[in-house]
Design an enzyme around this catalytic site. Structure first.
Site, short mmCIF file in Angstrom:
data_model
loop_
_atom_site.label_atom_id
_atom_site.label_comp_id
_atom_site.label_asym_id
_atom_site.label_seq_id
_atom_site.Cartn_x
_atom_site.Cartn_y
_atom_site.Cartn_z
N GLY A 47 0.91 -1.04 -0.10
CA GLY A 47 -0.08 0.05 -0.08
C GLY A 47 1.07 1.17 0.05
CD GLU A 48 2.07 5.05 -1.21
OE1 GLU A 48 2.23 4.76 -2.37
OE2 GLU A 48 2.81 5.83 -0.62
CB SER A 49 5.70 2.86 3.85
OG SER A 49 6.11 3.78 2.98
CB CYS A 79 5.40 -3.93 -1.34
SG CYS A 79 5.82 -2.68 -2.60
NE ARG A 106 7.83 5.78 0.25
CZ ARG A 106 6.94 6.64 0.24
NH1 ARG A 106 7.48 7.71 0.96
NH2 ARG A 106 5.70 6.73 0.16
CB ILE A 133 2.85 -2.63 -7.56
CG1 ILE A 133 2.33 -3.91 -8.30
CG2 ILE A 133 2.12 -1.46 -7.89
CD1 ILE A 133 0.95 -4.41 -7.62
NE ARG A 134 3.32 4.22 -6.80
CZ ARG A 134 3.63 5.22 -5.86
NH1 ARG A 134 4.69 5.82 -6.16
NH2 ARG A 134 3.01 5.16 -4.67
CG HIS A 169 2.40 -6.72 -4.00
ND1 HIS A 169 1.83 -6.39 -3.28
CD2 HIS A 169 3.40 -5.71 -4.74
CE1 HIS A 169 2.25 -4.87 -2.94
NE2 HIS A 169 3.17 -4.69 -4.04
CD GLU A 171 0.26 -8.86 -1.79
OE1 GLU A 171 1.19 -9.74 -1.78
OE2 GLU A 171 0.32 -7.80 -1.93
N1 GLN Z 1 5.53 2.93 -3.05
C1 GLN Z 1 4.80 2.58 -1.89
C2 GLN Z 1 5.33 3.18 -0.66
O1 GLN Z 1 6.28 3.75 -0.67
C3 GLN Z 1 4.84 0.94 -1.78
C4 GLN Z 1 4.13 0.22 -3.06
C5 GLN Z 1 3.56 -1.08 -2.54
O2 GLN Z 1 3.29 -1.33 -1.42
N2 GLN Z 1 2.98 -1.53 -3.62
O3 GLN Z 1 5.24 2.87 0.45
#
Ligand code: GLN
Length: 201
Positions: A47-49, A79, A106, A133-134, A169, A171
């Protein structure tokens, strides 16, 4: 065996589905009172840390989880979860739970290669699909942390005792092997605890 899945933000439902396929029960952790639910292990999803770190602090869950992880609670971070567990994030002034001896970078693959899919070797499992993913990668491991998978010269999975992280990921694929690896870690921890209790009697 009950697995707590941090459900503040991000791809937590996908983890619950993987656990269900493996026959493990899960409980969503959304607020402080959920931490009393008696779970045996924790998954921190992608997600977004920054958002997850902020919510953990605001909801009063941060210190409790940090202490439990330091006391040996098995944890698997994917992630953003990897970033939450990293002792240091090289391109972010902030660290979060910081329980694992890894330095992460990151959004490490830049915009061009924001998301990609590959297959690579994972120590103790074999060749598995990996979806990024990112994603971050792990620039270095130290202390007791060890690398478990490397893609294009970058560490993308690591373990330190009770803590497991992947930059990718699992999952989001059908392959259950990383979750199964984690459940083995949880069973080992349970066995060790049972042993300690017997010996302490
Ligand atoms: N780019 C997200 C972050 O910096 C991590 C991306 C992800 O969890 N798929 O938190």
């Amino acid at each position: 065996m009950l697995i707590g899945v941090l459900a503040l933000q991000g791809a937590f439902i996908e983890h619950e589905r993987m656990l269900a396929k493996l026959g493990a029960d899960s409980v969503e952790l959304r607020q402080k009172s959920d931490l009393d639910r008696g779970f045996d292990a924790l998954i921190i999803p992608g997600g977004e840390s920054t958002v997850q770190g902020k919510l953990l602090r605001e909801l009063g869950m941060f210190e409790i989880l940090k202490e439990r992880i330091e006391a040996g609670l098995p944890v698997y971070g994917t992630c953003a979860g990897l970033l939450l567990l990293a002792r240091k994030i090289q391109n972010d002034e902030r660290s979060h739970l910081a329980t694992m001896d890894i330095t992460a970078v990151r959004n490490a693959y830049g915009r061009q290669l924001g998301s990609f899919h590959t297959e690579a070797q994972f120590d103790g499992i074999g060749k598995i699909p990996m979806t990024f993913i990112r994603a971050p990668y792990i620039e270095s491991v130290s202390g007791d942390a060890e690398a478990l998978a490397v893609v294009d010269g970058k560490i993308v999975a690591a373990r330190e005792g009770n803590q497991l992280v992947t930059a990718f990921h699992p999952e989001l694929n059908e392959d259950l092997s990383v979750h199964s690896y984690f459940l083995d870690m949880v069973r080992d921890a349970e066995r060790r605890n049972a042993h300690t209790h017997v010996c302490a009697r």
